[in-house]
Design an enzyme around this catalytic site. Structure first.
Site, PDB file in Angstrom:
ATOM      1  N   ASN A  15      37.872  41.990  47.474  1.00 11.27           N
ATOM      2  CA  ASN A  15      36.985  43.152  47.460  1.00 11.27           C
ATOM      3  C   ASN A  15      36.521  43.442  46.028  1.00 11.27           C
ATOM      4  OD1 ASN A  15      35.989  45.788  47.382  1.00 11.27           O
ATOM      5  ND2 ASN A  15      37.263  46.442  49.103  1.00 11.27           N
ATOM      6  N   LYS A  18      36.619  47.143  44.739  1.00 13.49           N
ATOM      7  CA  LYS A  18      37.942  47.537  44.237  1.00 13.49           C
ATOM      8  C   LYS A  18      38.133  47.014  42.818  1.00 13.49           C
ATOM      9  CE  LYS A  18      41.098  47.470  48.173  1.00 13.49           C
ATOM     10  NZ  LYS A  18      42.320  46.841  48.693  1.00 13.49           N
ATOM     11  N   GLU A  42      49.127  40.562  55.198  1.00 12.29           N
ATOM     12  CA  GLU A  42      49.114  42.021  55.370  1.00 12.29           C
ATOM     13  C   GLU A  42      49.934  42.359  56.600  1.00 12.29           C
ATOM     14  OE1 GLU A  42      45.627  44.388  55.167  1.00 12.29           O
ATOM     15  OE2 GLU A  42      45.090  43.623  53.197  1.00 12.29           O
ATOM     16  N   ASP A  71      46.587  48.115  47.841  1.00 12.91           N
ATOM     17  CA  ASP A  71      46.250  48.335  49.239  1.00 12.91           C
ATOM     18  C   ASP A  71      45.924  49.811  49.422  1.00 12.91           C
ATOM     19  OD1 ASP A  71      46.365  46.537  51.792  1.00 12.91           O
ATOM     20  OD2 ASP A  71      46.980  48.543  52.422  1.00 12.91           O
ATOM     21  N   ASP A 150      33.332  55.709  51.664  1.00 20.17           N
ATOM     22  CA  ASP A 150      32.771  56.605  50.648  1.00 20.17           C
ATOM     23  C   ASP A 150      31.680  57.555  51.177  1.00 20.17           C
ATOM     24  OD1 ASP A 150      34.515  55.763  48.739  1.00 20.17           O
ATOM     25  OD2 ASP A 150      33.104  54.479  47.659  1.00 20.17           O
TER      26      ASP A 150
END
Ligand code: IMP
Length: 191
Positions: A15, A18, A42, A71, A150
Site C-alpha cells: 500500500n 501507507k 494476515e 496493520d 478517508d
C-alpha cells in the site's frame, strides 16, 4: 570525520498510500523507509496488533534487516467494532456506500481508526506501537485525498473528512502518524 547516515527501515506493504504517510513522519527522525515485498500471513484476529505481531514474527525469520509491519482498520462502535481487521475486505466488497447505508438509521456514528506498528531487527520482533484516532462516520462521501475510508471518516474535533485534508494535515492527527511517532521516538532513545 564520521559520516552521518540515516537508519534504513524496510516496510512490508503493497500500500503506497501507507508508505507515503509513514515516510513523511519518519523522514523527520532521519529514518530511511523503503518498501519491500516481505508481507507475512494476515491471521484472523480482532485486534490489528495481533495481526501485525503475527506477520512480524514470520518476517523476522526471513530477514536480519530492520523492518516494520503496519496493520490498521476502522472500528465502528454501533457495529461492535466491525469491520476492524476486515476493513480492507469490506472496502472491496460492500464499499464505503455499504458502510454509510449500514449506519443510516443508527444515531451513534462514532468510530476509531487503529494502527499497529511492529518493529523487528536482527531476526527478532522487538516492540509494538499503537495509534488510535477517534472520529465519526459521515453520512456521505466527502473529499478525494488519501485512500480507503478517508472520504467517510471525520476525526473528532474537525469538520472535514481525512479525504478533505492534505497529507500533512492528516499526519498531525491520524492513527498511523501517532503510532509512527511513538515508534520513532522510542527508537531514537533506544538504539
Ligand atoms: P491493512 O492494514 O493493509 O490490512 O488494511 C487496512 C484497511 O483499512 C485499508 O485497506 C483501508 O481500507 C483501511 N484503512 C487503514 N488505515 C486507513 C486510513 O488511514 N485511511 C483510510 N482507510 C484506512
Amino acid at each position: 570525520m564520521q559520516e552521518l547516515t540515516s537508519k534504513k527501515i524496510n516496510l512490508a506493504t503493497k500500500n503506497m498510500d501507507k508508505y507515503e504517510e509513514l515516510r513523511n513522519i519518519l523522514d523527520n527522525f532521519d529514518l530511511d523507509l523503503r518498501v519491500v515485498d516481505l508481507k507475512g500471513t494476515e491471521i484472523q484476529a480482532f485486534s490489528v496488533l495481533s495481526v501485525a505481531e503475527q506477520s512480524a514474527k514470520e518476517i523476522s525469520t526471513r530477514t536480519d534487516e530492520a523492518f516494520i509491519v503496519e496493520d490498521s482498520g476502522v472500528y465502528i462502535n454501533s457495529l461492535y467494532g466491525f469491520p476492524g481487521p476486515y476493513s480492507a475486505f469490506v472496502y472491496k466488497t460492500i464499499g464505503l456506500g455499504g458502510i454509510v447505508r449500514l449506519l443510516k438509521n443508527r444515531e451513534d456514528k462514532t468510530a476509531e481508526f487503529h494502527s499497529a506498528i511492529v518493529y523487528g531487527d536482527k531476526g527478532k520482533v522487538v516492540k509494538s506501537f499503537i495509534g488510535i484516532c477517534e472520529g465519526n462516520i459521515s453520512t456521505n462521501l466527502q473529499g478525494d485525498q488519501g485512500f480507503g475510508y478517508d472520504p467517510i471518516f471525520t476525526p473528532k474535533g474537525k469538520n472535514k473528512t481525512f479525504a478533505e485534508m492534505s497529507l500533512s494535515e492528516k499526519n498531525q492527527i491520524s492513527h498511523r502518524s501517532k503510532a509512527a511517532r511513538t515508534f520513532a521516538e522510542w527508537l531514537e532513545k533506544n538504539q
